[in-house]
Design an enzyme around this catalytic site. Sequence first.
Site, mmCIF file in Angstrom:
data_model
loop_
_atom_site.group_PDB
_atom_site.id
_atom_site.type_symbol
_atom_site.label_atom_id
_atom_site.label_comp_id
_atom_site.label_asym_id
_atom_site.label_seq_id
_atom_site.Cartn_x
_atom_site.Cartn_y
_atom_site.Cartn_z
ATOM 1 N N GLY A 6 129.383 74.127 45.692
ATOM 2 C CA GLY A 6 128.330 75.136 45.714
ATOM 3 C C GLY A 6 128.399 76.105 46.883
ATOM 4 N N ILE A 31 133.416 75.325 29.865
ATOM 5 C CA ILE A 31 133.601 76.552 29.091
ATOM 6 C C ILE A 31 132.381 76.735 28.196
ATOM 7 C CG2 ILE A 31 134.985 77.626 27.281
ATOM 8 C CD1 ILE A 31 137.435 76.238 28.536
ATOM 9 N N HIS A 51 136.227 83.961 39.664
ATOM 10 C CA HIS A 51 137.438 83.238 39.277
ATOM 11 C C HIS A 51 138.470 83.388 40.395
ATOM 12 C CE1 HIS A 51 140.310 81.394 36.589
ATOM 13 N NE2 HIS A 51 141.177 82.324 36.931
ATOM 14 N N ASP A 60 137.705 83.940 30.942
ATOM 15 C CA ASP A 60 138.142 84.692 32.127
ATOM 16 C C ASP A 60 138.673 86.077 31.765
ATOM 17 O OD1 ASP A 60 137.471 82.468 33.659
ATOM 18 O OD2 ASP A 60 139.477 81.598 33.484
#
Length: 195
Positions: free
Chosen positions: A12, A92, A109, A145
């Site tokens: 996190g 996902i 990403h 992505d």
Amino acid sequence: MIRVAILISGSGSNMEALVRSMTGDHPARPVLVLSNVPAAGGLAKAEALDVPVHTVDHRKYPRDRRTFEVELRRNVENMQSDLICLAGFMRILTADFIAGYEGRILNIHPSLLPKYRGLDTHARALAAGDAEHGCTVHEVTADLDDGPILGQARLPIEPGDTPESLAARLLPLEHRLYPAVLRRVADGNREPLYL
Ligand code: GAR
């Protein structure tokens, strides 16, 4: 005020950078940190930052992604979230879930998209002999992505770099990029930002 839900699976650190950025005249505020992993270190960090936390453990829904996502959605809606930031969220999402939040899910990403969608991005950049690496914040669409790029930060790959050393040098860049992009998006600006 734009209400932001942040989805995490791990430590996190990006979530923390986002939460800490949403103060003062920032048009957004964090309303929820949700983890799919009960042991995620980010949950305690969010609690310490006084952000409501919730866990939806994906392992309770084996082979049932739909019910898992119904629970996700219920929590996100409960907090009347306008925007979802994926911050190291390692599940996902289905096209159905994403369709309910068109243009309202952001992701970070750890690669210079469109290079290296999916996992093991640092190792793949090294194996390809790339001279540089980086991270991307993008809008989430049904393709993994692959949504419109909202920002990128790059760094040179040095001789002797390992996946671990690259990840460690990249993380501070992620912590600069993601809050900067969130601020722009909250201000209605989706022009890509290049750091
Ligand atoms: C970050 O490096 C993020 O870019 C990556 O996971 C890490 C989470 O760290 N995300 C992905 O790989 C998404 N496919 P954090 O929990 O400390 O923010």
